[in-house]
Enzyme design. Structure first.
Site, mmCIF file in Angstrom:
data_model
loop_
_atom_site.group_PDB
_atom_site.id
_atom_site.type_symbol
_atom_site.label_atom_id
_atom_site.label_comp_id
_atom_site.label_asym_id
_atom_site.label_seq_id
_atom_site.Cartn_x
_atom_site.Cartn_y
_atom_site.Cartn_z
ATOM 1 N N GLY A 168 0.832 -1.191 0.000
ATOM 2 C CA GLY A 168 0.000 0.000 0.000
ATOM 3 C C GLY A 168 0.871 1.247 0.000
ATOM 4 O O GLY A 168 1.959 1.250 0.567
ATOM 5 N N CYS A 169 0.390 2.292 -0.633
ATOM 6 C CA CYS A 169 1.217 3.497 -0.781
ATOM 7 C C CYS A 169 1.499 4.155 0.567
ATOM 8 O O CYS A 169 2.635 4.557 0.842
ATOM 9 C CB CYS A 169 0.593 4.476 -1.768
ATOM 10 S SG CYS A 169 -1.104 4.952 -1.397
ATOM 11 N N ASN A 170 0.478 4.277 1.406
ATOM 12 C CA ASN A 170 0.716 4.892 2.715
ATOM 13 C C ASN A 170 1.585 3.990 3.587
ATOM 14 O O ASN A 170 2.442 4.477 4.342
ATOM 15 C CB ASN A 170 -0.621 5.161 3.422
ATOM 16 C CG ASN A 170 -1.466 6.169 2.672
ATOM 17 O OD1 ASN A 170 -0.995 7.238 2.318
ATOM 18 N ND2 ASN A 170 -2.714 5.818 2.400
ATOM 19 N N ALA B 144 5.200 4.613 2.768
ATOM 20 C CA ALA B 144 5.768 5.850 3.319
ATOM 21 C C ALA B 144 6.072 5.711 4.806
ATOM 22 O O ALA B 144 7.089 6.212 5.293
ATOM 23 C CB ALA B 144 4.810 7.016 3.072
#
Lengths: 354, 354, 354, 354
Positions: C152-154, C157
């Site tokens: 997942g992108c979040n 990060a």
């Protein structure tokens, strides 16, 4: 207090006029209808309208609506015409304001070509500052009016920039070219892919080129009314909107060929003289140009002008807030006039900037 | 590998060409100079250029610069002309590319009127796709060139949209009107109040109206070169830029009156035929219009077209990335041609979207 | 050349991986499917993908898909799991990459709580730089893998910002707090009112507070894998995303309490040592902080760090491009490793800025 | 009418308070000073302030200023303290309002650590809704005050979100973590590279991590005043601002550990009870979260709340307009109270949206 209902209040235009009505010293907000949102708290859809408290959206009920003093129709074109008829029959003394296009065009052929469907009788056009061929302004027609239609937002930006110069015969009516940077809020709250944030953030994109924009016949009608001859012959307007990433605003770059003998000063003087006493038109000092940021949240039209000696084209740049002066503010201003109130009541002339 | 120095590499144009050089298969990045930032790590100024590692900015040293194969000058106009002379004398076989305006205009009078100061000899104009009166394109002039000047970004957007139609005699050279939505990065990294984020976020604002924009004589020069007669007589271009809130991009709405006998199809056909084999020009299918979001981060020019039957004006909409195709990409593409490399080497044709 | 099909290619994630594949030196783009857009030219949906020419979207055909070397599933969670099974049975030697969540979580209970519906067997997690308890990185698991799931992108990060500090025991696993500024493109191309441009331009808004964000169990799984004990006990992550008006990017502000004895330098040193040889992780010099603008259009994760002596909390700021490193870039990088190619092939490390 | 001068009126804070004063029913705008812009028309700097007509900026003249009823100081910290002393001596009965930080902190050590330079006597803190340990609100201190300091904008967003929960003992004062998405207008009109539009459009970037933000001691002072014990011992606030691309607004995501025995409902109830009668605090229904777009152009603080059962952290999200409620609106509201006017006079509670 004048009690006002808004039909179609869940869209952006409807939300804006609800906002203006709710802070108007002589207006009182009544019923807000929204078909798909019936029963839903208004603030779920318009969280910025804190003063509306727990009010909910209603469905359309002719008896309820016609019990108000004024009903504002904030519906897409094609939807308000018939409802206007119904309301007018239900209670003829009702004051009606249409924010949509159904009542804007006089010419049934233009209606057919640009919109299609039933052409309804035009109502009084809600652009008070429009200079007319006879030397008056459109506000003279609005006094006492009970059927009012608000102008199109792009039409407002183009018309007010050029009408005084047309009337003065200082620009040629043929070959007017207007390119407008417009906020996507002008396209309403429709769920279309091209209106998604990801599509619009970081991009500028033109649409409706090649004479297809529906505000073109409205601009021609307005400028013809401003022209001393009063005709639309020989008038042509090329109008292209460009969607740009801002929440509100229209910046119209309008150019036209100047008639012989004019200078930048004579053109600027005409704007100053025409609009010098207008509360909501701000003709900037010669050499200055407006930005939409300065009129956001206000009913002001800011105008700047320059004459290109090489092309003999004048450029008049106009900046408006599309939802305020471009839609809801024009309606409130026109209503103020129609009802005999102070024209500026409930309307801001200072923008919210930066 | 061709070793390339960049003078004035701390600005946006300089940073962009450093980026393109660093990922080019045949180029190698050499010295980067930046007067005020001498000794400072490049990545403090350009944190996006991760592959530059610990490189620092240098001051200008003629010996160091002329030891490269190519020197790119990314300086404001008025600053690169003299340095170009110096470098050319220091080592005549050096290839020089100017990203600024000093070498763009052939006409000293136009230079004087729009820029002022010393007028330097023009270099070969780095717009490979420009169709010329003789049926060739400008790339024929770029082959083997050692003195190249990159076009202005706005001039690129306007010229490439209109040149084929001018050459085909399908539009009138008089009374061209172009309005451009432009990103503030085109104005560079100068510390000016009107370039502050708070001024530009949420606002669209025109500037340089009334024929004052410096890319006007450049457009006229280009279109005259495309015109079969090869002259600029009777040509007039009204050009207005509008700053809009996006990081990169130019969306030019270009309109001109069509010559009799043309239709939307004949005009679209001309674009398709002129640009059909161009790697970086994307003529959209008839009826589609470009947005700048689709060309961001690419060397592509996207074109859409429509003819308004009422006004007999054609609208050609062009979209470019102002820093890429508008500046650094044009320079790299021209260098590729000049050096006999594949024209597309190191250049993207797909945009980074959304 | 490895031939790759993309299922669900009309969305933003699908478009991004099609873009990366099309410019990859060892990959070749095959079939692109899109249910609702079957038969439509790809460029009508993704006008930025100029190199795709006239390709059209197909419907899903298992035979066609399984004739590729790799199939990438770019579908919403709940849609890719079953299709993955089908493809794996149709041709077991097919390499499959899921960009969605269906294969990310090991724990069926966590799946049930955060997603619901069928829990499919997890695939190899495509985050090569994740440091693991055993001293290796996740890339050791990716070598030779044929079933890969992109993170997942979040989660990317947050995880990459904190994992080395967790592994080193320098921060406490309890009471991690991450707040992320995210671009709406991370929410995909769905036609939802809250994703309209008018709603997102000029506004910042939080969503999914109070532990409901679906990337929370993924972060906990990752950080547990990094923890020397390898367990998730005592680990807690408060994660809140804030939608902000930008086209791409995630800026994660991650804070955690430091273990006794640490200083800003010891923490920064750990990041530098963990990631010093990573091609796509950019640990900024001590005292510098990243912005998403610098990593837009790249596979780079930029990290900055600071220790607050008063609160004894360290703040690690991470910036990624949500569609690139956050989704499609991670998939390509993982595929490169799985297929034995150079890990950086076809991936940018310089951002497109400004 | 109360006649008010603004010192430092060419900045964003000064422009905003001039705007609010000019539309206030009981206030009248007097002298506007601006050092570098002396003699220049106000509207060249603030084109949105159309009602100011031809007014020009003055230099600072103590006699002129002290002839007003109120003087507002809109200067950077370090500049207003001494001027305040001078004005107070020149005419002790003058009401003075400082929009800067010079009069905010009681503790000289905190001043020295976070700002440095002369520490001036604190004035009455202009945050009327701040709940105090004794059960009153800060408005009780503001009644009749003649020396008022406006709060910091970030401090406002954090304090008002958390103070009632601190006072109720429902959250722990240790380990509060706040991350704020902030508009660059909060940084003022300074010509700094990091405030250029090209740097801020399309990017989110953190700054002032690691406990260095100057609003931290102010938040601690406020929350200590709200705490029943009245002390700052054991209180710690980690505060990180993130610049995001919007013209106005602060969206603060504030988290704290809850005290045992609380639920989402008990926490929400506390906010509703504390702020139920506040005209400018909008506690959203449980489950809803605010965005800055809804409060733009208003004095409203919108609050949403959620309790994460896994982390036992509550997240309180607050949205304000940084220039309005965050600066100028707080000053006007406090002045209204101080002067015995209706607290809401001249202040909007509906936002300008979208």
């Amino acid at each position: 207090m004048t009690r006002i209902a808004v039909v179609g209040a869940s869209g952006y235009a409807g939300g804006e006029i609800a906002r203006l009505i709710s802070s108007h010293p002589h207006f009182e907000l009544g019923t807000l209808t929204a078909d798909r949102n019936e029963g839903r708290p208004v603030r779920q859809v318009h969280p910025h309208l804190r003063t509306l408290g727990d009010q909910t959206f209603s469905g359309i009920d002719i008896d309820v609506l016609s019990a108000h003093d004024v009903v504002v129709l904030a519906l897409p074109h094609g939807h308000s015409g018939a409802l206007g008829e119904t309301l007018a029959h239900a209670r003829p003394e009702l004051t009606l304001v249409d924010l949509g296009a159904d009542r804007r065009l006089n010419d049934p052929e233009a209606w057919e070509r640009y919109y299609g469907g039933t052409h309804y009788d035009p109502w009084v056009y809600g652009m008070p500052e429009l200079v007319l061929a006879d030397g008056q302004t459109q506000r003279s027609r609005l006094a006492g009016a009970t059927r009012i239609v608000a102008p199109g937002c792009n039409a407002t930006a183009v018309t007010l920039a050029l009408a005084p110069l047309i009337r003065a015969g200082q620009i040629e009516p043929a070959d007017i070219v207007s390119t407008l940077s417009v906020a996507p809020s002008g396209a309403g709250r429709a769920l279309k892919e091209e209106l998604l944030a990801s599509e619009r953030l970081s991009s500028a994109a033109a649409y409706a080129v090649a004479g297809s924009h529906r505000h073109i016949p409205e601009v021609i009608q307005n400028l013809s009314n401003a022209r001393v001859s009063g005709v639309s012959e020989g008038m042509s307007v090329s109008l292209t909107p460009v969607l740009v990433p801002m929440s509100r605003g229209i910046l119209a770059v309008n150019t036209a060929r100047v008639a012989p003998g004019n200078t930048g000063k004579t053109l600027h003087d005409t704007l100053v003289q025409s609009y010098g006493s207008e509360a909501f038109i701000d003709v900037l000092p010669d050499g200055e140009l407006p930005g939409t940021g300065s009129v956001l949240g206000s009913n002001t039209v800011a105008l700047g002008i320059g004459l290109d000696p090489a092309t003999q084209r004048v450029t008049v740049v106009s900046a408006i807030d599309n939802l305020y002066k471009g839609t809801a503010g024009a309606a409130v201003q026109s209503l103020n006039i129609a009802l005999g109130l102070e024209e500026t009541a409930g309307l801001e002339s200072n923008g919210v900037a930066p």
